[in-house]
Design an enzyme around this catalytic site. Structure first.
Site, PDB file in Angstrom:
ATOM      1  N   ASP A 129      37.452 -22.311 -26.821  1.00 53.76           N
ATOM      2  CA  ASP A 129      38.762 -22.286 -27.854  1.00 53.76           C
ATOM      3  C   ASP A 129      39.768 -23.208 -27.808  1.00 53.76           C
ATOM      4  O   ASP A 129      40.141 -24.009 -28.433  1.00 53.76           O
ATOM      5  CB  ASP A 129      38.949 -20.791 -28.270  1.00 53.76           C
ATOM      6  CG  ASP A 129      38.259 -20.012 -28.582  1.00 53.76           C
ATOM      7  OD1 ASP A 129      37.413 -20.429 -29.756  1.00 53.76           O
ATOM      8  OD2 ASP A 129      38.069 -18.943 -28.639  1.00 53.76           O
ATOM      9  N   GLY A 130      40.180 -23.448 -26.180  1.00 51.88           N
ATOM     10  CA  GLY A 130      41.222 -24.273 -26.007  1.00 51.88           C
ATOM     11  C   GLY A 130      40.734 -25.760 -26.136  1.00 51.88           C
ATOM     12  O   GLY A 130      41.684 -26.383 -26.395  1.00 51.88           O
ATOM     13  N   ASN A 158      46.858 -21.890 -33.615  1.00 53.49           N
ATOM     14  CA  ASN A 158      47.167 -20.319 -32.858  1.00 53.49           C
ATOM     15  C   ASN A 158      48.574 -19.723 -32.931  1.00 53.49           C
ATOM     16  O   ASN A 158      48.739 -18.715 -33.463  1.00 53.49           O
ATOM     17  CB  ASN A 158      46.811 -20.476 -31.296  1.00 53.49           C
ATOM     18  CG  ASN A 158      45.134 -20.175 -30.982  1.00 53.49           C
ATOM     19  OD1 ASN A 158      44.563 -19.547 -31.757  1.00 53.49           O
ATOM     20  ND2 ASN A 158      44.908 -19.945 -29.610  1.00 53.49           N
ATOM     21  N   GLU A 159      49.715 -20.373 -32.199  1.00 53.67           N
ATOM     22  CA  GLU A 159      50.898 -19.708 -32.075  1.00 53.67           C
ATOM     23  C   GLU A 159      51.858 -20.495 -31.779  1.00 53.67           C
ATOM     24  O   GLU A 159      51.697 -21.718 -31.141  1.00 53.67           O
ATOM     25  CB  GLU A 159      50.932 -18.492 -31.321  1.00 53.67           C
ATOM     26  CG  GLU A 159      50.852 -18.767 -29.869  1.00 53.67           C
ATOM     27  CD  GLU A 159      49.663 -18.990 -29.286  1.00 53.67           C
ATOM     28  OE1 GLU A 159      49.197 -20.003 -28.817  1.00 53.67           O
ATOM     29  OE2 GLU A 159      48.629 -17.971 -29.041  1.00 53.67           O
ATOM     30  N   ARG A 214      66.538  -9.676 -27.305  1.00 57.77           N
ATOM     31  CA  ARG A 214      66.892 -10.004 -26.028  1.00 57.77           C
ATOM     32  C   ARG A 214      65.681  -9.609 -25.148  1.00 57.77           C
ATOM     33  O   ARG A 214      65.265  -8.377 -25.361  1.00 57.77           O
ATOM     34  CB  ARG A 214      68.002  -9.161 -25.618  1.00 57.77           C
ATOM     35  CG  ARG A 214      68.432  -9.551 -24.069  1.00 57.77           C
ATOM     36  CD  ARG A 214      70.042  -8.904 -23.663  1.00 57.77           C
ATOM     37  NE  ARG A 214      70.168  -9.081 -22.219  1.00 57.77           N
ATOM     38  CZ  ARG A 214      70.741  -7.923 -21.626  1.00 57.77           C
ATOM     39  NH1 ARG A 214      70.643  -6.716 -22.303  1.00 57.77           N
ATOM     40  NH2 ARG A 214      70.656  -7.908 -20.305  1.00 57.77           N
TER      41      ARG A 214
HETATM   42  P1  NAP Z   1      43.867 -20.754 -21.528  1.00 62.73           P
HETATM   43  O1  NAP Z   1      44.740 -20.230 -20.485  1.00 62.73           O
HETATM   44  O2  NAP Z   1      42.493 -21.113 -20.919  1.00 62.73           O
HETATM   45  O3  NAP Z   1      43.391 -19.512 -22.755  1.00 62.73           O
HETATM   46  C1  NAP Z   1      43.731 -18.382 -22.404  1.00 62.73           C
HETATM   47  C2  NAP Z   1      42.293 -17.703 -23.101  1.00 62.73           C
HETATM   48  O4  NAP Z   1      42.533 -17.495 -24.508  1.00 62.73           O
HETATM   49  C3  NAP Z   1      40.939 -18.327 -22.905  1.00 62.73           C
HETATM   50  O5  NAP Z   1      40.180 -17.176 -22.628  1.00 62.73           O
HETATM   51  C4  NAP Z   1      40.925 -18.930 -24.344  1.00 62.73           C
HETATM   52  O6  NAP Z   1      39.506 -19.112 -24.798  1.00 62.73           O
HETATM   53  C5  NAP Z   1      41.354 -18.030 -25.079  1.00 62.73           C
HETATM   54  N1  NAP Z   1      41.689 -18.133 -26.642  1.00 62.73           N
HETATM   55  C6  NAP Z   1      42.361 -19.191 -27.117  1.00 62.73           C
HETATM   56  N2  NAP Z   1      42.543 -19.428 -28.310  1.00 62.73           N
HETATM   57  C7  NAP Z   1      42.017 -18.013 -28.778  1.00 62.73           C
HETATM   58  C8  NAP Z   1      41.969 -17.428 -30.041  1.00 62.73           C
HETATM   59  N3  NAP Z   1      42.362 -17.567 -31.221  1.00 62.73           N
HETATM   60  N4  NAP Z   1      41.409 -15.983 -29.949  1.00 62.73           N
HETATM   61  C9  NAP Z   1      41.067 -15.327 -28.721  1.00 62.73           C
HETATM   62  N5  NAP Z   1      41.238 -16.088 -27.644  1.00 62.73           N
HETATM   63  C10 NAP Z   1      41.587 -17.264 -27.781  1.00 62.73           C
HETATM   64  O7  NAP Z   1      44.583 -21.941 -22.371  1.00 62.73           O
HETATM   65  P2  NAP Z   1      43.828 -22.498 -23.669  1.00 62.73           P
HETATM   66  O8  NAP Z   1      42.125 -22.358 -23.704  1.00 62.73           O
HETATM   67  O9  NAP Z   1      44.353 -23.954 -23.604  1.00 62.73           O
HETATM   68  O10 NAP Z   1      44.379 -21.522 -24.860  1.00 62.73           O
HETATM   69  C11 NAP Z   1      45.846 -21.746 -25.253  1.00 62.73           C
HETATM   70  C12 NAP Z   1      45.809 -20.251 -25.683  1.00 62.73           C
HETATM   71  O11 NAP Z   1      45.874 -19.323 -24.728  1.00 62.73           O
HETATM   72  C13 NAP Z   1      47.125 -19.751 -26.610  1.00 62.73           C
HETATM   73  O12 NAP Z   1      47.245 -20.662 -27.776  1.00 62.73           O
HETATM   74  C14 NAP Z   1      47.072 -18.575 -26.430  1.00 62.73           C
HETATM   75  O13 NAP Z   1      46.677 -17.908 -27.699  1.00 62.73           O
HETATM   76  C15 NAP Z   1      46.343 -18.033 -25.267  1.00 62.73           C
HETATM   77  N6  NAP Z   1      47.224 -17.608 -24.153  1.00 62.73           N
HETATM   78  C16 NAP Z   1      47.323 -15.997 -23.884  1.00 62.73           C
HETATM   79  C17 NAP Z   1      48.061 -15.630 -23.005  1.00 62.73           C
HETATM   80  C18 NAP Z   1      47.771 -14.290 -22.854  1.00 62.73           C
HETATM   81  O14 NAP Z   1      46.760 -13.487 -23.387  1.00 62.73           O
HETATM   82  N7  NAP Z   1      48.553 -13.573 -22.049  1.00 62.73           N
HETATM   83  C19 NAP Z   1      49.076 -16.318 -22.530  1.00 62.73           C
HETATM   84  C20 NAP Z   1      49.096 -17.701 -22.591  1.00 62.73           C
HETATM   85  C21 NAP Z   1      48.037 -18.191 -23.690  1.00 62.73           C
HETATM   86  P3  NAP Z   1      38.558 -20.315 -24.167  1.00 62.73           P
HETATM   87  O15 NAP Z   1      38.278 -19.763 -22.577  1.00 62.73           O
HETATM   88  O16 NAP Z   1      37.288 -20.366 -25.015  1.00 62.73           O
HETATM   89  O17 NAP Z   1      39.331 -21.775 -24.186  1.00 62.73           O
HETATM   90 MN    MN Z   2      40.694 -22.404 -22.120  1.00 59.74          MN
END
Ligand code: NAP
Ligand code: MN
Length: 263
Positions: free
Chosen positions: A45-46, A120-121, A146
């Site tokens: 997804d990333g 995403n956000e 806060r």
């Molecule tokens: P990452 O750290 O590799 O992503 C974290 C996980 O979120 C990965 O398993 C990724 O899937 C999954 N993901 C991304 N978009 C998603 C969605 N719309 N629905 C469900 N899972 C999703 O970083 P990244 O791959 O660059 O993704 C960035 C996204 O990570 C951000 O947009 C945010 O939504 C999420 N994130 C989550 C947290 C948390 O849950 N605490 C913290 C920071 C960011 P893949 O392995 O398939 O890439």
């Molecule tokens: Mn990822």
């Protein structure tokens, strides 16, 4: 058909990318990185988030397809052993075009206005210490926040960061945005609702932080540091992202497979 290809860069994704190119060439598809009809993302997804940001200025003309090299993803819903099935469908059938809402973020700083688009956000945190900010909804003061931060997500982003914060999962046919809190501190001065809030299209929210504070501003996978931020406005964007669906994969099935497992 003209297509662009983006892979995560690991060995498996690169190998699949080469396999895809071979299968595509044999079917008469042309690679075109500047004005493609289809954008194929191979990775997770990333990787699709990266593909979105590369082509976000031509959303009217492109449709995305995501191939996952690990488990199934939310945006990447084809598996690594399904490339020829996908390409055969691309030759023989018209895809259903599915559109998902995006988030528009407008940041006003002392030096001007910045407009951003998220799939995403949007994430807001303070560089040092807790974030303090006023939240307004439709130009009326709503709460004083806060705490660690605020995450404002799209419906398809609702299964990402938002879900980890206890936010609701929203079906992407609903044009909405969701405001979720990160560890808010509640007392008589700083009082927030606590639960996440979902706004419909044509509503907007403004976040007014302390302009003296350095902020971390996150858009999807990207984080930047900003100072002298006066206000941040979030609303459902006018444009949407389009996915080419060559077979149905209902959103709730994806939610079940990702978080619950299929029996
Ligand atoms: P990452 O750290 O590799 O992503 C974290 C996980 O979120 C990965 O398993 C990724 O899937 C999954 N993901 C991304 N978009 C998603 C969605 N719309 N629905 C469900 N899972 C999703 O970083 P990244 O791959 O660059 O993704 C960035 C996204 O990570 C951000 O947009 C945010 O939504 C999420 N994130 C989550 C947290 C948390 O849950 N605490 C913290 C920071 C960011 P893949 O392995 O398939 O890439
Ligand atoms: Mn990822």
């Amino acid at each position: 058909m003209k297509y662009a290809l983006l892979d995560r860069g690991d060995r498996l994704s690169r190998a699949l990318s080469e396999e895809f190119q071979g299968l595509a060439a044999a079917r008469g598809f042309m690679m075109n990185e500047t004005s493609p009809d289809i954008v194929v993302s191979i990775g997770g997804d990333g990787t699709l988030l990266q593909a979105f940001h590369r082509f976000k200025n031509q959303l009217e003309n492109v449709a995305f397809i995501g191939i996952h090299t690990g488990h199934l993803g939310f945006y990447a819903d084809w598996k690594k052993d399904e490339l020829s099935e996908l390409l055969d469908l691309m030759v023989s059938s018209e895809p259903r075009k599915v559109q998902y809402p995006l988030l528009q973020v407008e940041i006003l700083t002392s030096s001007g206005k910045i407009e951003l688009l998220a799939l995403n956000e949007f994430t807001l945190k303070s560089v040092d210490g807790t974030l303090v900010a006023a939240l307004h909804i439709n130009d009326e003061p709503f709460e004083m926040f806060r705490g660690d931060g605020i995450v404002i997500s799209t419906p398809t982003g609702s299964t990402g960061y938002n879900k980890s914060l206890g936010g609701a999962v929203i079906h992407p046919s609903l044009e909405a945005l969701q405001i979720a809190e990160m560890a808010s501190i509640n007392n008589r001065v700083y009082r927030t609702l606590g639960s996440s809030v979902i706004l419909p299209k044509h509503h907007h929210c403004d976040i007014i932080p302390d302009p003296e504070k350095e902020l971390f501003i996150g858009i999807d996978h990207e984080v930047m540091q900003m100072s002298e931020v006066r206000s941040i406005t979030c609303r459902v964007a006018e444009n949407k992202i389009t996915f080419a669906r060559y077979r149905p994969f209902p959103f709730w099935n994806r939610v079940r497979e990702a978080f619950i497992g299929s029996e």
